[in-house]
Design a protein around this motif. Structure first.
Motif, PDB file in Angstrom:
ATOM      1  N   GLY A   1     -56.736 -72.924 -10.664  1.00  8.78           N
ATOM      2  CA  GLY A   1     -56.052 -71.689 -11.018  1.00  8.78           C
ATOM      3  C   GLY A   1     -54.919 -71.363 -10.078  1.00  8.78           C
ATOM      4  N   PRO A   2     -54.081 -70.391 -10.479  1.00  5.62           N
ATOM      5  CA  PRO A   2     -52.891 -70.038  -9.711  1.00  5.62           C
ATOM      6  C   PRO A   2     -53.168 -69.252  -8.446  1.00  5.62           C
ATOM      7  N   ALA A   3     -54.386 -68.710  -8.292  1.00  8.59           N
ATOM      8  CA  ALA A   3     -54.682 -67.894  -7.115  1.00  8.59           C
ATOM      9  C   ALA A   3     -54.986 -68.799  -5.933  1.00  8.59           C
ATOM     10  N   SER A   4     -53.958 -69.444  -5.442  1.00  9.94           N
ATOM     11  CA  SER A   4     -54.123 -70.354  -4.326  1.00  9.94           C
ATOM     12  C   SER A   4     -52.814 -70.396  -3.546  1.00  9.94           C
ATOM     13  N   GLY A   5     -52.849 -71.084  -2.420  1.00  9.54           N
ATOM     14  CA  GLY A   5     -51.634 -71.254  -1.641  1.00  9.54           C
ATOM     15  C   GLY A   5     -51.564 -70.348  -0.435  1.00  9.54           C
ATOM     16  N   GLU A   6     -50.502 -70.528   0.344  1.00 12.02           N
ATOM     17  CA  GLU A   6     -50.278 -69.788   1.579  1.00 12.02           C
ATOM     18  C   GLU A   6     -49.009 -68.957   1.443  1.00 12.02           C
ATOM     19  N   PHE A   7     -49.092 -67.662   1.761  1.00 11.64           N
ATOM     20  CA  PHE A   7     -47.917 -66.793   1.701  1.00 11.64           C
ATOM     21  C   PHE A   7     -48.079 -65.649   2.693  1.00 11.64           C
ATOM     22  N   SER A   8     -47.045 -64.819   2.794  1.00 17.81           N
ATOM     23  CA  SER A   8     -47.045 -63.734   3.775  1.00 17.81           C
ATOM     24  C   SER A   8     -46.723 -62.400   3.128  1.00 17.81           C
ATOM     25  N   ILE A   9     -47.189 -61.334   3.765  1.00 22.82           N
ATOM     26  CA  ILE A   9     -46.860 -59.964   3.397  1.00 22.82           C
ATOM     27  C   ILE A   9     -46.346 -59.267   4.653  1.00 22.82           C
ATOM     28  N   ALA A  10     -45.220 -58.571   4.538  1.00 23.84           N
ATOM     29  CA  ALA A  10     -44.709 -57.793   5.664  1.00 23.84           C
ATOM     30  C   ALA A  10     -44.739 -56.318   5.310  1.00 23.84           C
ATOM     31  N   THR A  11     -45.190 -55.496   6.244  1.00 20.56           N
ATOM     32  CA  THR A  11     -45.269 -54.061   6.004  1.00 20.56           C
ATOM     33  C   THR A  11     -45.094 -53.324   7.321  1.00 20.56           C
ATOM     34  N   GLY A  12     -45.021 -52.000   7.248  1.00 23.79           N
ATOM     35  CA  GLY A  12     -44.863 -51.187   8.443  1.00 23.79           C
ATOM     36  C   GLY A  12     -46.183 -50.943   9.154  1.00 23.79           C
ATOM     37  N   LYS A  13     -46.089 -50.353  10.323  1.00 23.13           N
ATOM     38  CA  LYS A  13     -47.269 -50.107  11.147  1.00 23.13           C
ATOM     39  C   LYS A  13     -48.264 -49.188  10.449  1.00 23.13           C
TER      40      LYS A  13
ATOM     41  N   LEU B   1     -42.726 -64.712   0.535  1.00 23.56           N
ATOM     42  CA  LEU B   1     -42.891 -63.505   1.352  1.00 23.56           C
ATOM     43  C   LEU B   1     -42.887 -62.300   0.423  1.00 23.56           C
ATOM     44  N   LEU B   2     -43.918 -61.470   0.507  1.00 20.77           N
ATOM     45  CA  LEU B   2     -44.004 -60.253  -0.295  1.00 20.77           C
ATOM     46  C   LEU B   2     -43.524 -59.065   0.532  1.00 20.77           C
ATOM     47  N   LEU B   3     -42.623 -58.266  -0.059  1.00 15.50           N
ATOM     48  CA  LEU B   3     -42.123 -57.049   0.584  1.00 15.50           C
ATOM     49  C   LEU B   3     -42.246 -55.889  -0.391  1.00 15.50           C
ATOM     50  N   PRO B   4     -42.596 -54.684   0.090  1.00 14.24           N
ATOM     51  CA  PRO B   4     -42.700 -53.530  -0.801  1.00 14.24           C
ATOM     52  C   PRO B   4     -41.333 -53.028  -1.244  1.00 14.24           C
ATOM     53  N   VAL B   5     -41.262 -52.549  -2.480  1.00 14.07           N
ATOM     54  CA  VAL B   5     -39.980 -52.137  -3.059  1.00 14.07           C
ATOM     55  C   VAL B   5     -39.368 -50.942  -2.331  1.00 14.07           C
ATOM     56  N   ASN B   6     -40.197 -50.138  -1.640  1.00  7.84           N
ATOM     57  CA  ASN B   6     -39.644 -48.944  -0.986  1.00  7.84           C
ATOM     58  C   ASN B   6     -38.807 -49.283   0.246  1.00  7.84           C
ATOM     59  N   MET B   7     -38.763 -50.556   0.634  1.00  7.31           N
ATOM     60  CA  MET B   7     -37.864 -50.954   1.717  1.00  7.31           C
ATOM     61  C   MET B   7     -36.406 -51.005   1.257  1.00  7.31           C
ATOM     62  N   LEU B   8     -36.206 -51.049  -0.066  1.00  5.68           N
ATOM     63  CA  LEU B   8     -34.870 -51.270  -0.609  1.00  5.68           C
ATOM     64  C   LEU B   8     -34.249 -49.989  -1.138  1.00  5.68           C
ATOM     65  N   ARG B   9     -32.936 -49.938  -1.087  1.00 12.12           N
ATOM     66  CA  ARG B   9     -32.205 -48.853  -1.719  1.00 12.12           C
ATOM     67  C   ARG B   9     -32.502 -48.886  -3.210  1.00 12.12           C
ATOM     68  N   SER B  10     -32.770 -47.741  -3.806  1.00 12.63           N
ATOM     69  CA  SER B  10     -33.224 -47.653  -5.189  1.00 12.63           C
ATOM     70  C   SER B  10     -32.326 -48.447  -6.138  1.00 12.63           C
ATOM     71  N   GLY B  11     -32.952 -49.358  -6.897  1.00 14.92           N
ATOM     72  CA  GLY B  11     -32.238 -50.118  -7.906  1.00 14.92           C
ATOM     73  C   GLY B  11     -31.379 -51.248  -7.375  1.00 14.92           C
ATOM     74  N   THR B  12     -31.517 -51.560  -6.081  1.00 15.34           N
ATOM     75  CA  THR B  12     -30.690 -52.612  -5.485  1.00 15.34           C
ATOM     76  C   THR B  12     -31.575 -53.593  -4.715  1.00 15.34           C
ATOM     77  N   ASP B  13     -30.931 -54.615  -4.141  1.00 14.39           N
ATOM     78  CA  ASP B  13     -31.630 -55.560  -3.266  1.00 14.39           C
ATOM     79  C   ASP B  13     -31.160 -55.398  -1.824  1.00 14.39           C
TER      80      ASP B  13
END
Length: 483
Positions: free
Chosen positions: A349-361, A421-433
């Motif tokens: 299945g697809p639930a495998s592999g190595e990845f990262s998540i970055a978030t605030g304190k 790498l997973l990043l939360p959408v609230n790090m970005l300016r609304s509607g942009t990258d």
């Protein structure tokens, strides 16, 4: 002379405006011979079944269009300025203002201080009431613009004048009285400053604000944000663990009293207080429907509960019981049949592999625990959770929404990040990258040499992204890469 020209940006297809021959570049001047101050005047005036619209064509000719339509039917116009007016800036010099704590050299829009009641209604912004005239209050009441979000800070008039550096800030509180008398819905906010509006002043404010029930439906209490760029500003100190405990005790005491009388908890401590105090977050029921998520009130509780709900469903599927597979179907499908409900195959299945998540304190301990849960269910997953310290604004800023691309790159460079790498959408300016420091997602990908997936703001979305799925209507969606 002096009549506002509201220039048309777009005419919607098959609309009344298109039928009347209006084009981009034309300007609306008046409706029913009344001037249009902003979008609220416009929306109010176009409601009738017969209206007369004064238009200035882009060629310079002025005419009046007589329009018969269904009551409430829209004309089909979009304007160059969505508010149809200039944005109103703040006249205060608040001792806690975060914009005054911004470093130099950032984009101009980040230095704009708005205090516009119209944005309070449209976008949920908080206003101090000091920038509102009696005419503004009249229009809010006439048009029923609610809820209005108010930054109270304190109900002590003299103290409020000091905190906002505005000699009219105390008497501006009377405008809340008018909104209450008219039955206009409100939400409140108190930015708490150590030794200034906490303690007995906080108790006074909460007590006074209960007088606006039931139209004031919630009040959030948030700690002042302190960046490293406070030179020359009012000396403010960070709260301690003991301070946070005292704030929580005060608020929870009022919650019990108010709930017994009114059936709602009314006043809420933001998540930071509980994490600073080392206390467990309140259960979902105590947040009264999460009315103050934008102020960080209940955000982590909602994230945790959504993730746990999605996780429990997935665990049931993996154990071969419960409903048929849905959004993550196939992950627990031993035989390759997406309709089966067989025991989870830990090697497929697809639930495998190595990845990262970055978030605030602030969110790091919660995200770390969620990652551990996912890896326990799927041992073939290897998730690195990285706590990003805010060096740009200062380490006292702990929310992920104020992290910059520069800090993410600087603290992740050279680390093993895995396949994505997973990043939360609230790090970005609304509607942009784009991050706060104008670094783009593409630049992060290029520098770190890893694809970036942007996770939308729910626990369902987070689990979907962890398991490598794009999501569906049941769980939500992983926003995916910005390409």
């Amino acid at each position: 002379m002096g009549v506002k020209r509201h220039v048309i940006r777009r005419v919607l297809p098959d609309s009344i405006a298109e039928e009347m021959g209006l084009e981009p570049g034309d300007a609306v001047l008046r409706i029913n011979d009344q001037d249009i101050d902003d979008i609220f005047d416009y929306q109010f005036l176009v409601q009738d079944d017969y209206i007369e619209v004064a238009v200035l064509a882009k060629g310079g000719e002025e005419c009046v269009l007589e329009i018969e339509k269904e009551p409430g039917e829209d004309l089909g116009l979009e304007f160059e300025n969505g508010l149809m007016d200039e944005y109103r800036s703040c006249r205060n010099k608040c001792i806690f203002c975060f914009i005054d704590q911004m470093p130099k050299g950032m984009r101009d829009t980040l230095y704009f201080k708005d205090d516009d009641s119209r944005l309070s209604f449209l976008q949920g912004n908080y206003v101090t009431l000091t920038n509102m005239s009696d005419h503004d209050i009249d229009r809010i009441i006439r048009y029923r613009l609610e809820p209005i979000n108010i930054s109270f800070q304190t109900t002590n008039p003299k103290l409020r004048c000091m905190m906002l550096n505005n000699r009219f800030a105390g008497e501006a509180l009377r405008k809340a009285d008018r909104l209450f008398e008219a039955g206009i819905g409100m939400n409140g906010q108190i930015v708490l400053c150590r030794g200034i509006n906490d303690g007995k002043e906080l108790r006074r404010s909460i007590s006074d604000l209960t007088g606006y029930l039931p139209y004031l439906t919630s009040v959030s209490v948030v700690p002042v944000g302190l960046s490293d760029f406070r030179e020359g500003l009012y000396p403010l100190e960070p709260f301690t663990k003991e301070d946070a405990e005292a704030v929580i005790d005060c608020i929870e005491g009022w919650q019990r009293k108010i709930f017994a009388q009114h059936g709602i908890h009314f006043v809420h401590a933001s998540d930071e207080w509980y994490l600073l105090a080392g206390r467990k977050l309140p259960e979902a029921e105590r947040y009264d429907g999460y009315l103050q998520l934008e102020n960080g009130v209940g955000m982590l509780r909602l994230l945790m509960d959504e993730f746990q709900d999605a996780f429990d469903r997935e665990k049931e599927r993996c154990q071969g019981r419960g409903e048929a597979p849905g959004v993550l179907e196939g992950i627990c499908d031993k035989d390759g049949d997406p309709g089966s409900n067989a025991a989870c195959d830990m090697q497929r299945g697809p639930a495998s592999g190595e990845f990262s998540i970055a978030t605030g304190k602030l969110a790091y301990p919660v995200i770390r625990e969620m990652a551990d849960q996912a890896m326990e269910l799927y041992p073939q997953l290897h998730i690195h959770v990285h706590e990003i310290i805010n060096h740009f604004f200062g380490e006292k800023i702990t929310v992920s929404g104020l992290l910059t691309g520069r800090d993410i790159i600087g603290q992740l460079k050279g680390k093993v990040l895995g396949e994505r790498l997973l990043l939360p959408v609230n790090m970005l300016r609304s509607g942009t990258d784009v991050f706060l420091d104008d670094v783009t997602v593409g630049e992060v990908e290029k520098t770190l040499q890893v694809p970036v997936d942007i996770v939308k703001s729910s626990g369902y979305d987070l689990l979907s992204c962890m398991l490598g799925k794009a999501g569906s209507a049941e769980y939500g969606k992983c926003a995916g890469r910005y390409l």
